[in-house]
Design a protein around this motif. Structure first.
Motif, mmCIF file in Angstrom:
data_model
loop_
_atom_site.group_PDB
_atom_site.id
_atom_site.type_symbol
_atom_site.label_atom_id
_atom_site.label_comp_id
_atom_site.label_asym_id
_atom_site.label_seq_id
_atom_site.Cartn_x
_atom_site.Cartn_y
_atom_site.Cartn_z
ATOM 1 N N LYS A 9 0.790 -1.217 -0.075
ATOM 2 C CA LYS A 9 0.064 -0.077 0.142
ATOM 3 C C LYS A 9 0.726 1.169 -0.018
ATOM 4 O O LYS A 9 0.558 2.295 -0.654
ATOM 5 C CB LYS A 9 -0.894 0.100 1.231
ATOM 6 N N LEU A 10 2.055 1.280 0.652
ATOM 7 C CA LEU A 10 2.911 2.420 0.815
ATOM 8 C C LEU A 10 3.500 2.461 -0.656
ATOM 9 O O LEU A 10 3.708 3.455 -1.117
ATOM 10 C CB LEU A 10 3.852 2.178 1.788
ATOM 11 N N ILE A 11 3.771 1.580 -1.177
ATOM 12 C CA ILE A 11 4.293 1.578 -2.668
ATOM 13 C C ILE A 11 3.453 1.990 -3.763
ATOM 14 O O ILE A 11 3.664 2.728 -4.598
ATOM 15 C CB ILE A 11 4.940 -0.029 -3.157
ATOM 16 N N ALA A 12 2.145 1.601 -3.382
ATOM 17 C CA ALA A 12 1.026 2.141 -4.488
ATOM 18 C C ALA A 12 0.657 3.728 -4.438
ATOM 19 O O ALA A 12 0.113 4.362 -5.380
ATOM 20 C CB ALA A 12 -0.245 1.325 -4.137
ATOM 21 N N LEU A 13 0.976 4.484 -3.178
ATOM 22 C CA LEU A 13 0.540 5.673 -3.123
ATOM 23 C C LEU A 13 1.366 6.451 -4.070
ATOM 24 O O LEU A 13 0.755 7.371 -4.720
ATOM 25 C CB LEU A 13 0.996 6.074 -1.716
ATOM 26 N N PRO A 14 2.681 6.370 -4.460
ATOM 27 C CA PRO A 14 3.257 7.149 -5.451
ATOM 28 C C PRO A 14 2.936 6.880 -6.782
ATOM 29 O O PRO A 14 2.820 7.741 -7.813
ATOM 30 C CB PRO A 14 4.809 7.062 -5.398
ATOM 31 N N ALA A 81 -4.830 7.249 -21.954
ATOM 32 C CA ALA A 81 -5.131 7.998 -20.944
ATOM 33 C C ALA A 81 -6.314 7.584 -19.892
ATOM 34 O O ALA A 81 -6.092 7.437 -18.753
ATOM 35 C CB ALA A 81 -5.631 9.379 -21.448
ATOM 36 N N ASP A 82 -7.224 6.888 -20.701
ATOM 37 C CA ASP A 82 -8.272 6.147 -19.952
ATOM 38 C C ASP A 82 -7.871 5.018 -19.260
ATOM 39 O O ASP A 82 -8.335 4.741 -18.004
ATOM 40 C CB ASP A 82 -9.503 5.464 -20.875
ATOM 41 N N ILE A 83 -6.571 4.335 -19.656
ATOM 42 C CA ILE A 83 -6.085 3.085 -19.007
ATOM 43 C C ILE A 83 -5.553 3.617 -17.692
ATOM 44 O O ILE A 83 -5.476 2.773 -16.630
ATOM 45 C CB ILE A 83 -5.291 2.243 -19.890
ATOM 46 N N ALA A 84 -4.894 4.454 -17.700
ATOM 47 C CA ALA A 84 -4.005 5.148 -16.645
ATOM 48 C C ALA A 84 -5.042 5.390 -15.561
ATOM 49 O O ALA A 84 -4.943 5.195 -14.579
ATOM 50 C CB ALA A 84 -3.221 6.393 -17.044
ATOM 51 N N GLY A 85 -6.271 6.021 -16.069
ATOM 52 C CA GLY A 85 -7.402 6.417 -14.675
ATOM 53 C C GLY A 85 -7.900 5.070 -14.284
ATOM 54 O O GLY A 85 -8.217 5.037 -13.165
ATOM 55 N N GLU A 86 -8.159 3.999 -15.086
ATOM 56 C CA GLU A 86 -8.435 2.796 -14.562
ATOM 57 C C GLU A 86 -7.501 2.100 -13.520
ATOM 58 O O GLU A 86 -7.908 1.506 -12.408
ATOM 59 C CB GLU A 86 -8.844 1.855 -15.710
ATOM 60 N N TRP A 87 -6.386 1.973 -14.072
ATOM 61 C CA TRP A 87 -5.366 1.797 -12.958
ATOM 62 C C TRP A 87 -5.331 2.377 -11.794
ATOM 63 O O TRP A 87 -4.970 1.731 -10.624
ATOM 64 C CB TRP A 87 -4.037 1.552 -13.779
ATOM 65 N N ARG A 88 -5.288 3.900 -11.831
ATOM 66 C CA ARG A 88 -5.058 4.463 -10.637
ATOM 67 C C ARG A 88 -6.592 4.244 -9.950
ATOM 68 O O ARG A 88 -6.541 4.133 -8.520
ATOM 69 C CB ARG A 88 -5.188 5.935 -10.955
ATOM 70 N N ASP A 89 -7.584 3.938 -10.225
ATOM 71 C CA ASP A 89 -8.806 3.638 -9.741
ATOM 72 C C ASP A 89 -8.415 2.085 -8.969
ATOM 73 O O ASP A 89 -9.078 2.247 -7.771
ATOM 74 C CB ASP A 89 -10.007 3.681 -10.461
ATOM 75 N N SER A 90 -7.888 1.337 -9.621
ATOM 76 C CA SER A 90 -7.858 -0.033 -8.901
ATOM 77 C C SER A 90 -7.013 -0.009 -7.861
ATOM 78 O O SER A 90 -6.925 -0.502 -6.770
ATOM 79 C CB SER A 90 -7.070 -0.797 -10.139
ATOM 80 N N LEU A 91 -5.735 1.004 -8.006
ATOM 81 C CA LEU A 91 -4.784 1.059 -6.846
ATOM 82 C C LEU A 91 -5.343 1.748 -5.378
ATOM 83 O O LEU A 91 -5.037 1.533 -4.396
ATOM 84 C CB LEU A 91 -3.752 1.985 -7.337
ATOM 85 N N VAL A 92 -6.261 2.715 -5.808
ATOM 86 C CA VAL A 92 -7.073 3.374 -4.890
ATOM 87 C C VAL A 92 -7.911 2.525 -4.118
ATOM 88 O O VAL A 92 -7.985 2.415 -3.050
ATOM 89 C CB VAL A 92 -7.904 4.584 -5.312
ATOM 90 N N ARG A 93 -8.491 1.547 -4.836
ATOM 91 C CA ARG A 93 -9.622 0.457 -4.125
ATOM 92 C C ARG A 93 -8.747 -0.524 -3.429
ATOM 93 O O ARG A 93 -9.068 -0.883 -2.216
ATOM 94 C CB ARG A 93 -10.309 -0.323 -5.104
ATOM 95 N N PHE A 94 -7.348 -0.783 -3.705
ATOM 96 C CA PHE A 94 -6.708 -1.636 -3.194
ATOM 97 C C PHE A 94 -6.187 -0.951 -1.677
ATOM 98 O O PHE A 94 -5.952 -1.582 -0.816
ATOM 99 C CB PHE A 94 -5.012 -2.000 -3.968
ATOM 100 N N VAL A 95 -5.664 0.249 -1.931
ATOM 101 C CA VAL A 95 -5.061 1.087 -0.553
ATOM 102 C C VAL A 95 -6.313 1.267 0.424
ATOM 103 O O VAL A 95 -6.097 0.945 1.416
ATOM 104 C CB VAL A 95 -4.530 2.504 -1.131
ATOM 105 N N ARG A 96 -7.601 1.375 -0.011
ATOM 106 C CA ARG A 96 -8.695 1.654 0.763
ATOM 107 C C ARG A 96 -9.076 0.214 1.468
ATOM 108 O O ARG A 96 -9.980 -0.063 2.343
ATOM 109 C CB ARG A 96 -9.897 2.158 0.163
ATOM 110 N N SER A 97 -8.843 -0.978 0.756
ATOM 111 C CA SER A 97 -9.356 -2.137 1.339
ATOM 112 C C SER A 97 -8.412 -2.636 2.478
ATOM 113 O O SER A 97 -7.492 -2.076 2.967
ATOM 114 C CB SER A 97 -8.792 -3.399 0.421
#
Length: 97
Positions: A9-14, A81-97
């Protein structure tokens, strides 16, 4: 289990920040370049019509290929550009889990 996920999760933040910057910059650049690419595609289409009336079929095919390449380049830029947004959303869901 929480302690095992913590380093990831710490690696995912940057990465979230980087993907957010790439996504926003990609959307701004693709929206601005759409005007330029759109005008270029219109010009190529009009030149293709002119060459078709002059019966220069080799030039018509060349201009058609150029127009398809421009369309695909614009589409792929929007797609990434859309894929980058999707990956960001997936990482945010991972950090919040």
């Amino acid at each position: 289990m929480w302690m095992i996920k913590l380093p990831f999760k710490l690696i995912a933040l940057p990465l979230i920040f980087l993907l957010a910057v790439v996504g926003v910059a990609g959307k701004i650049v693709t929206h601005l370049s759409a005007y330029v690419v759109g005008l270029a595609m219109l010009l190529l289409f009009l030149l293709g019509l002119f060459c078709a009336f002059q019966r220069q079929w080799g030039n018509v095919i060349f201009l058609l290929v150029c127009e398809v390449i421009l369309f695909l380049a614009q589409f792929m830029a929007m797609f990434f550009a859309d894929i980058a947004g999707e990956w960001r959303d997936s990482l945010v869901r991972f950090v919040r889990s």
